[in-house]
Design a protein around this motif. Structure first.
Motif, PDB file in Angstrom:
ATOM      1  N   MET A 112       0.252 -32.631 -27.005  1.00 48.59           N
ATOM      2  CA  MET A 112       1.043 -33.546 -26.177  1.00 48.59           C
ATOM      3  C   MET A 112       1.507 -34.695 -27.059  1.00 48.59           C
ATOM      4  SD  MET A 112       1.339 -32.800 -22.958  1.00 48.59           S
ATOM      5  CE  MET A 112       0.591 -31.720 -21.777  1.00 48.59           C
ATOM      6  N   ILE A 113       2.801 -34.923 -27.120  1.00 48.12           N
ATOM      7  CA  ILE A 113       3.356 -35.957 -27.980  1.00 48.12           C
ATOM      8  C   ILE A 113       3.030 -37.366 -27.464  1.00 48.12           C
ATOM      9  CG2 ILE A 113       5.631 -36.109 -26.910  1.00 48.12           C
ATOM     10  CD1 ILE A 113       6.753 -36.193 -29.804  1.00 48.12           C
ATOM     11  N   ASP A 114       2.828 -37.503 -26.151  1.00 50.53           N
ATOM     12  CA  ASP A 114       2.591 -38.821 -25.562  1.00 50.53           C
ATOM     13  C   ASP A 114       1.260 -39.439 -25.988  1.00 50.53           C
ATOM     14  OD1 ASP A 114       5.013 -38.576 -24.175  1.00 50.53           O
ATOM     15  OD2 ASP A 114       4.022 -37.478 -22.577  1.00 50.53           O
ATOM     16  N   ASP A 115       0.198 -38.615 -26.035  1.00 49.02           N
ATOM     17  CA  ASP A 115      -1.122 -39.173 -26.354  1.00 49.02           C
ATOM     18  C   ASP A 115      -1.864 -38.422 -27.464  1.00 49.02           C
ATOM     19  OD1 ASP A 115      -1.802 -36.855 -25.041  1.00 49.02           O
ATOM     20  OD2 ASP A 115      -2.784 -37.829 -23.357  1.00 49.02           O
ATOM     21  N   GLY A 116      -1.240 -37.419 -28.059  1.00 48.92           N
ATOM     22  CA  GLY A 116      -1.872 -36.684 -29.152  1.00 48.92           C
ATOM     23  C   GLY A 116      -2.940 -35.697 -28.720  1.00 48.92           C
ATOM     24  N   ARG A 117      -3.041 -35.459 -27.422  1.00 45.21           N
ATOM     25  CA  ARG A 117      -4.049 -34.548 -26.887  1.00 45.21           C
ATOM     26  C   ARG A 117      -3.749 -33.113 -27.311  1.00 45.21           C
ATOM     27  NH1 ARG A 117      -3.962 -33.474 -20.868  1.00 45.21           N
ATOM     28  NH2 ARG A 117      -2.228 -34.876 -21.204  1.00 45.21           N
ATOM     29  N   ARG A 118      -4.768 -32.418 -27.785  1.00 45.57           N
ATOM     30  CA  ARG A 118      -4.630 -31.020 -28.172  1.00 45.57           C
ATOM     31  C   ARG A 118      -4.849 -30.162 -26.937  1.00 45.57           C
ATOM     32  NH1 ARG A 118      -6.971 -30.351 -34.109  1.00 45.57           N
ATOM     33  NH2 ARG A 118      -6.223 -32.322 -34.919  1.00 45.57           N
ATOM     34  N   ILE A 119      -3.881 -29.317 -26.649  1.00 43.92           N
ATOM     35  CA  ILE A 119      -3.962 -28.506 -25.437  1.00 43.92           C
ATOM     36  C   ILE A 119      -4.519 -27.119 -25.736  1.00 43.92           C
ATOM     37  CG2 ILE A 119      -2.677 -27.569 -23.502  1.00 43.92           C
ATOM     38  CD1 ILE A 119      -0.602 -29.695 -24.014  1.00 43.92           C
TER      39      ILE A 119
ATOM     40  N   ARG B  81       9.432 -30.351 -30.296  1.00 39.79           N
ATOM     41  CA  ARG B  81       9.629 -29.841 -31.655  1.00 39.79           C
ATOM     42  C   ARG B  81       8.637 -28.728 -31.951  1.00 39.79           C
ATOM     43  NH1 ARG B  81      12.788 -31.747 -35.779  1.00 39.79           N
ATOM     44  NH2 ARG B  81      12.086 -31.094 -37.808  1.00 39.79           N
ATOM     45  N   ILE B  82       9.113 -27.738 -32.682  1.00 41.14           N
ATOM     46  CA  ILE B  82       8.253 -26.676 -33.177  1.00 41.14           C
ATOM     47  C   ILE B  82       8.194 -26.838 -34.683  1.00 41.14           C
ATOM     48  CG2 ILE B  82       7.924 -24.189 -33.411  1.00 41.14           C
ATOM     49  CD1 ILE B  82       9.448 -23.856 -30.779  1.00 41.14           C
ATOM     50  N   GLY B  83       7.014 -27.255 -35.175  1.00 39.97           N
ATOM     51  CA  GLY B  83       6.827 -27.483 -36.598  1.00 39.97           C
ATOM     52  C   GLY B  83       6.166 -26.297 -37.267  1.00 39.97           C
ATOM     53  N   SER B  84       5.771 -26.484 -38.518  1.00 45.23           N
ATOM     54  CA  SER B  84       5.152 -25.387 -39.262  1.00 45.23           C
ATOM     55  C   SER B  84       3.733 -25.106 -38.782  1.00 45.23           C
ATOM     56  CB  SER B  84       5.150 -25.699 -40.753  1.00 45.23           C
ATOM     57  OG  SER B  84       4.450 -26.907 -40.993  1.00 45.23           O
ATOM     58  N   ASP B  85       3.026 -26.120 -38.272  1.00 42.53           N
ATOM     59  CA  ASP B  85       1.641 -25.949 -37.831  1.00 42.53           C
ATOM     60  C   ASP B  85       1.413 -26.234 -36.348  1.00 42.53           C
ATOM     61  OD1 ASP B  85       0.898 -25.347 -40.429  1.00 42.53           O
ATOM     62  OD2 ASP B  85       0.446 -27.444 -40.902  1.00 42.53           O
ATOM     63  N   VAL B  86       2.291 -27.039 -35.740  1.00 43.46           N
ATOM     64  CA  VAL B  86       2.070 -27.473 -34.360  1.00 43.46           C
ATOM     65  C   VAL B  86       3.349 -27.358 -33.534  1.00 43.46           C
ATOM     66  CG1 VAL B  86       0.218 -29.080 -34.948  1.00 43.46           C
ATOM     67  CG2 VAL B  86       2.556 -29.898 -34.839  1.00 43.46           C
ATOM     68  N   ILE B  87       3.146 -27.361 -32.222  1.00 38.07           N
ATOM     69  CA  ILE B  87       4.248 -27.441 -31.266  1.00 38.07           C
ATOM     70  C   ILE B  87       4.019 -28.706 -30.456  1.00 38.07           C
ATOM     71  CG2 ILE B  87       5.356 -26.364 -29.273  1.00 38.07           C
ATOM     72  CD1 ILE B  87       4.378 -23.653 -30.397  1.00 38.07           C
ATOM     73  N   LEU B  88       4.984 -29.622 -30.484  1.00 36.83           N
ATOM     74  CA  LEU B  88       4.866 -30.876 -29.756  1.00 36.83           C
ATOM     75  C   LEU B  88       5.579 -30.750 -28.420  1.00 36.83           C
ATOM     76  CD1 LEU B  88       5.652 -33.346 -32.677  1.00 36.83           C
ATOM     77  CD2 LEU B  88       3.412 -32.639 -31.831  1.00 36.83           C
ATOM     78  N   VAL B  89       4.882 -31.135 -27.352  1.00 40.57           N
ATOM     79  CA  VAL B  89       5.454 -31.058 -26.004  1.00 40.57           C
ATOM     80  C   VAL B  89       5.339 -32.400 -25.315  1.00 40.57           C
ATOM     81  CG1 VAL B  89       4.978 -28.595 -25.754  1.00 40.57           C
ATOM     82  CG2 VAL B  89       3.300 -30.246 -24.960  1.00 40.57           C
TER      83      VAL B  89
END
Length: 92
Positions: free
Chosen positions: A14-21, A66-74
């Protein structure tokens, strides 16, 4: 073209708080247009035991930043949408 197996190794955050889903387990695809409607994640509660059931969280494709090389930010999903609830397709 990106394969599902390539998306499944990326962690969703989650881009808002950095929580890993978690990680993507599946995709919801519109069969008529061939477009991805949503990503589906398996969400396990930290209190889950070996025999407890995990829930599937549906995140609409338009919530992906964004879809990066290691993570997907939502962006924050305000209400958890469980798989089978068709209302996520209407929330664009």
């Amino acid at each position: 073209m990106v394969k599902l197996s390539e998306l499944q190794v990326k962690e969703v955050i989650m881009i808002d708080d950095g929580r890993r889903i978690g990680h993507i387990s599946d995709l919801e695809i519109d069969p008529d247009h061939g477009k991805i409607l949503a990503i589906i994640l398996i969400v396990k509660d930290k209190r889950d035991s070996l025999f407890s059931k995990s829930e599937e969280l549906v995140i609409p494709w338009n919530r992906i930043v964004r879809i990066g090389s290691d993570v997907i930010l939502v962006r924050e999903v305000h209400t958890p949408l469980l798989y089978g609830n068709q209302s996520y397709a209407e929330k664009e």
